[in-house]
Design a protein around this motif. Structure first.
Motif, PDB file in Angstrom:
ATOM      1  N   ALA A   1       0.842  -1.195   0.000  1.00 43.79           N
ATOM      2  CA  ALA A   1       0.000   0.000   0.000  1.00 43.79           C
ATOM      3  C   ALA A   1       0.878   1.246   0.000  1.00 43.79           C
ATOM      4  O   ALA A   1       1.789   1.372   0.827  1.00 43.79           O
ATOM      5  CB  ALA A   1      -0.908   0.008   1.231  1.00 43.79           C
ATOM      6  N   PRO A   2       0.657   2.190  -0.903  1.00 47.89           N
ATOM      7  CA  PRO A   2       1.461   3.413  -0.916  1.00 47.89           C
ATOM      8  C   PRO A   2       1.121   4.308   0.272  1.00 47.89           C
ATOM      9  O   PRO A   2       0.030   4.214   0.845  1.00 47.89           O
ATOM     10  CB  PRO A   2       1.074   4.071  -2.245  1.00 47.89           C
ATOM     11  CG  PRO A   2      -0.298   3.588  -2.515  1.00 47.89           C
ATOM     12  CD  PRO A   2      -0.340   2.168  -1.989  1.00 47.89           C
TER      13      PRO A   2
ATOM     14  N   ASP B   1       9.159   0.671  -1.386  1.00 46.83           N
ATOM     15  CA  ASP B   1       9.266   1.345  -2.683  1.00 46.83           C
ATOM     16  C   ASP B   1       7.912   1.722  -3.258  1.00 46.83           C
ATOM     17  O   ASP B   1       7.814   2.044  -4.451  1.00 46.83           O
ATOM     18  CB  ASP B   1      10.053   0.492  -3.684  1.00 46.83           C
ATOM     19  CG  ASP B   1      10.984   1.335  -4.545  1.00 46.83           C
ATOM     20  OD1 ASP B   1      11.380   2.428  -4.099  1.00 46.83           O
ATOM     21  OD2 ASP B   1      11.314   0.900  -5.662  1.00 46.83           O
ATOM     22  N   ASN B   2       6.851   1.676  -2.444  1.00 50.91           N
ATOM     23  CA  ASN B   2       5.562   2.180  -2.900  1.00 50.91           C
ATOM     24  C   ASN B   2       5.594   3.705  -2.879  1.00 50.91           C
ATOM     25  O   ASN B   2       6.136   4.313  -1.946  1.00 50.91           O
ATOM     26  CB  ASN B   2       4.432   1.684  -1.992  1.00 50.91           C
ATOM     27  CG  ASN B   2       4.377   0.169  -1.939  1.00 50.91           C
ATOM     28  OD1 ASN B   2       4.285  -0.491  -2.967  1.00 50.91           O
ATOM     29  ND2 ASN B   2       4.458  -0.388  -0.725  1.00 50.91           N
ATOM     30  N   GLU B   3       4.979   4.312  -3.894  1.00 53.43           N
ATOM     31  CA  GLU B   3       4.994   5.768  -4.000  1.00 53.43           C
ATOM     32  C   GLU B   3       3.575   6.314  -3.976  1.00 53.43           C
ATOM     33  O   GLU B   3       2.662   5.760  -4.608  1.00 53.43           O
ATOM     34  CB  GLU B   3       5.689   6.199  -5.283  1.00 53.43           C
ATOM     35  CG  GLU B   3       5.888   7.701  -5.415  1.00 53.43           C
ATOM     36  CD  GLU B   3       6.804   8.067  -6.587  1.00 53.43           C
ATOM     37  OE1 GLU B   3       7.069   9.274  -6.771  1.00 53.43           O
ATOM     38  OE2 GLU B   3       7.253   7.140  -7.309  1.00 53.43           O
ATOM     39  N   SER B   4       3.392   7.409  -3.234  1.00 57.18           N
ATOM     40  CA  SER B   4       2.065   8.007  -3.092  1.00 57.18           C
ATOM     41  C   SER B   4       1.660   8.753  -4.360  1.00 57.18           C
ATOM     42  O   SER B   4       2.465   8.951  -5.276  1.00 57.18           O
ATOM     43  CB  SER B   4       2.066   8.992  -1.919  1.00 57.18           C
ATOM     44  OG  SER B   4       2.753  10.190  -2.284  1.00 57.18           O
ATOM     45  N   SER B   5       0.423   9.186  -4.372  1.00 59.73           N
ATOM     46  CA  SER B   5      -0.013  10.105  -5.427  1.00 59.73           C
ATOM     47  C   SER B   5       0.630  11.471  -5.191  1.00 59.73           C
ATOM     48  O   SER B   5       1.187  11.750  -4.132  1.00 59.73           O
ATOM     49  CB  SER B   5      -1.538  10.224  -5.433  1.00 59.73           C
ATOM     50  OG  SER B   5      -2.000  10.642  -4.152  1.00 59.73           O
ATOM     51  N   VAL B   6       0.547  12.326  -6.195  1.00 60.12           N
ATOM     52  CA  VAL B   6       1.234  13.618  -6.154  1.00 60.12           C
ATOM     53  C   VAL B   6       0.495  14.588  -5.241  1.00 60.12           C
ATOM     54  O   VAL B   6      -0.737  14.597  -5.164  1.00 60.12           O
ATOM     55  CB  VAL B   6       1.342  14.200  -7.580  1.00 60.12           C
ATOM     56  CG1 VAL B   6       2.004  15.573  -7.562  1.00 60.12           C
ATOM     57  CG2 VAL B   6       2.124  13.260  -8.469  1.00 60.12           C
ATOM     58  N   SER B   7       1.255  15.409  -4.538  1.00 63.93           N
ATOM     59  CA  SER B   7       0.700  16.426  -3.650  1.00 63.93           C
ATOM     60  C   SER B   7       0.037  17.543  -4.447  1.00 63.93           C
ATOM     61  O   SER B   7       0.026  17.535  -5.683  1.00 63.93           O
ATOM     62  CB  SER B   7       1.822  17.024  -2.798  1.00 63.93           C
ATOM     63  OG  SER B   7       2.672  17.821  -3.626  1.00 63.93           O
TER      64      SER B   7
END
Length: 664
Positions: free
Chosen positions: A230-231, A307-313
């Protein structure tokens, strides 16, 4: 104003908390909290403790706005070092270079994020260290996997051999430098790693004179797999503000890890292009080296240890202010000095940023505080250094408007001894020369360019009973000297300036039946040592400190019919090796590690009538070559690649009565 440029660097900038407070006040009418910086720290004094440490003391600041002093930010020569808590009014700066001048300033911060202007600078010049010996190699390195994103390292402490004291340990991960930890630490936790990956670590020790040990043995660890898929949550509340004409500050709210592996960091994106990643726990970043009057648009993402990456701020933008046309470029960073050969040190650094807008003209190189040259790129090879001497380099950037930046960090290095490669260089051109002696005692010097004689000199005669037996730089002045032996066993040294005798000393007497047969560096101290063949046939090594015998080490018995013909580098380890010749012409190479015999080979024979009379580097490939002389006076050069003959030349003949006597 005299310090207007430097003052702009120290202007306070709004923290995230301050920006939020301003926003709330704007809409609700609430009172704005503390926006007043603390008073400037006063009474700063810098005391040199030794060649690698400076002690700082200052008078405490007071907070003007009511939020209390948080701490003090230490700056060394304009570069941020660390922040200490408000309870401290002293700090010891360690790991400095010897014989280097530093300028310290201190600013105070409060708990609201306000920062004072810096106080009056305090200069300090570290003392000279005589230490040129690296610490011992760290031993017993172990790497232990802690979880899917971190590895713990432990090792046994190194010992400082040269006397300047241990500075710390350099951590290498997969061959790449990670960080340096203080000498008091023999553990390090490497975090922010990727799951299910193998990492190989080495550790090297550094002392306060800048000497670095060899890297330790490798220790490997494989991080655990993470079940986290999970990001993290997206960073929120991104705010940006211009600090000056080349800096913008970003602040944001921390993300929340959703999957359990933990936040690894935040990726900064400027105008759609990735800039850098800052570590977890950081919610503020100053983007430097920007162009004046430019608008920059920023976004962020968060990454976890799986290494999960979130959505953009959210998107935020700011425009840098205009710069003074006379503003200097930014300081060059990450200057490194690397030994290329015994006569060359290579420099490289990161490019500066032009702030004024006219462009970078070039970079000025400073060696030991003296200007050397200006170059256009971000690398320079200094081929004018002397062997076995300490050097400190700095670099500054020059704009096309003629302004020059503050000089970079110092990069210190000790150039290695040229050792056996150029032990017969009498004109300091990094070419091996040849020495001859006539039966009447006359001495001749052939100045060589490779295998070509570029000049000759016959300046004097050796007194009766004396003969030249070897050459080498005994007084470490980058000029080869001459070693002579008398029929009564006396040994003399001619300390040379080119082919001119500066001084002659009779240093000691050899045991009866012993003879000096070659020179080399067998203890790795960069000084000329002697190879002595005694009456029993045993080869011994006399370790020298200039013209003084420091100690004697017994080596090996030569089999009957063999003689030491010279020394050189005949394998890839850089240690001095020995070449021998048998009465039947067979050639042998002894590969040494110090004075330990590792291996020996007999690859070929010298033709009848020839003998090896000298060794040296005659084709500038850093492999030692052989010089042979025939009974008819013919001279041959065997140009070697290791021990393999790459080329053989017979270019000329020695006049009757002359014999080549060095270098060997």
């Amino acid at each position: 104003m005299k310090n207007s440029k430097s003052s702009r660097r120290w202007l306070q900038f709004p923290t995230f908390a301050t920006l939020c407070a301003l926003s709330v006040a704007q809409y609700t009418g609430a009172a704005v909290v503390d926006n007043s910086p603390p008073t400037i720290p006063t009474g700063l004094g810098a005391t040199v403790l030794n060649c690698g440490e400076v002690s700082l003391n200052w008078t405490a600041s007071t907070d003007e706005g009511g939020s209390a002093v948080r701490g003090y930010r230490i700056f060394r020569s304009g570069s941020y070092v660390t922040e200490v808590s408000a309870a401290n009014t002293s700090f010891t700066d360690t790991g400095l270079s010897p014989s280097a001048t530093y300028s310290y300033t201190i600013s105070a911060t409060d708990t609201a994020g306000n920062e004072s202007l810096p106080g009056i600078p305090a200069p300090a010049t570290t003392t000279t260290c005589s230490d040129t010996t690296p610490p011992s190699v760290p031993t017993n390195l172990h790497a232990t996997t802690l979880d899917c994103g971190s590895v713990n390292l432990t090792w046994n402490a190194s010992v400082d051999v040269g006397g300047s004291g241990l500075r710390g340990y350099r951590i290498l991960r997969n061959g790449v430098y990670v960080t340096e930890v203080d000498a008091s630490h023999t553990t390090f936790q490497d975090t922010g790693l990727s799951p299910s990956r193998a990492y190989a670590y080495r550790v090297a020790a550094k002392d306060r004179s800048g000497n670095e040990s060899s890297a330790s043995q490798s220790a490997e660890a494989i991080t655990l797999p993470c079940s986290d898929s999970a990001p993290p949550s997206s960073p929120t509340g991104l705010l940006v503000a211009a600090l000056d004409c080349n800096q913008i500050i970003l602040s944001w709210n921390a993300s929340v890890d959703e999957g359990g592996s933990g936040i690894r960091g935040y990726r900064i994106i400027r105008n759609g292009v990735y800039v850098t990643e800052v570590s977890e726990g950081t919610t503020k970043f100053v983007d430097s080296g920007l162009s004046a009057t430019h608008t920059y648009v920023y976004t962020l993402t968060a990454k976890d240890r799986s290494d999960n990456e979130s959505s953009v701020s959210n998107t935020a933008s700011a425009t840098t202010t205009a710069c003074d046309a006379n503003t200097a470029p930014s300081i060059p960073t990450n200057l490194r000095a690397t030994v290329a050969t015994c006569g060359q040190i290579d420099l490289n650094w990161q490019d500066s940023i032009d702030i004024a807008g006219g462009g970078i003209r070039g970079y000025k190189i400073y060696r030991n505080g003296v200007y050397v040259t200006e170059v256009s790129g971000h690398a320079y090879s200094d081929a004018s250094v002397s062997p076995h001497k300490p050097y400190q380099f700095r670099v500054s950037a020059v704009g096309k408007n003629g302004t020059e930046s503050i000089q970079s960090n110092a990069a210190s290095v000790v150039s290695p001894s040229c050792g056996v490669l150029f032990k017969g260089d009498f004109n300091q051109d990094r070419q091996t020369d040849v020495v001859l002696q006539n039966g009447d005692g006359s001495v001749a010097f052939w100045a060589m360019q490779g295998t070509t004689i570029s000049g000759t000199a016959v300046p004097y005669q050796v007194p009766a009973g004396w003969r030249i037996v070897a050459t080498g730089d005994l007084d470490l002045n980058d000029a080869s000297d001459v070693i002579l032996e008398h029929t009564d066993g006396s040994v003399a040294f001619w300390f040379m300036d080119g082919v001119t005798i500066k001084e002659g000393v009779i240093a000691f007497t050899l045991p009866q039946g012993s003879h000096i047969v070659a020179t080399g560096d067998f203890d790795g101290d960069g000084q000329v040592d002697l190879v002595v063949h005694d009456i029993s046939g045993t080869v011994s090594f006399w370790m020298m400190k200039g013209a003084v015998v420091d100690r004697k080490e017994t080596g090996y018995a030569l089999p009957a019919g063999w003689r030491v013909a010279g020394t050189g580098r005949f394998d890839a380890d850089g240690d001095t090796d020995i070449v021998l010749q048998n009465e039947d012409g067979t050639v042998a190479f002894w590969f040494l590690k110090g004075i330990t015999l590792l291996n020996g080979i007999t690859p070929y024979s010298v033709p009848s009538g020839w003998k090896i009379v000298a060794t040296g580097n005659f084709n500038s490939d850093n492999d030692t070559d052989l010089v042979l002389q025939h009974t008819d006076g013919s001279v041959a050069f065997w140009l070697l690649n290791g021990t393999t003959i790459a080329e053989g030349l017979v270019p000329y003949t020695v006049p009757v009565g002359w014999e080549i006597v060095g270098p060997r």
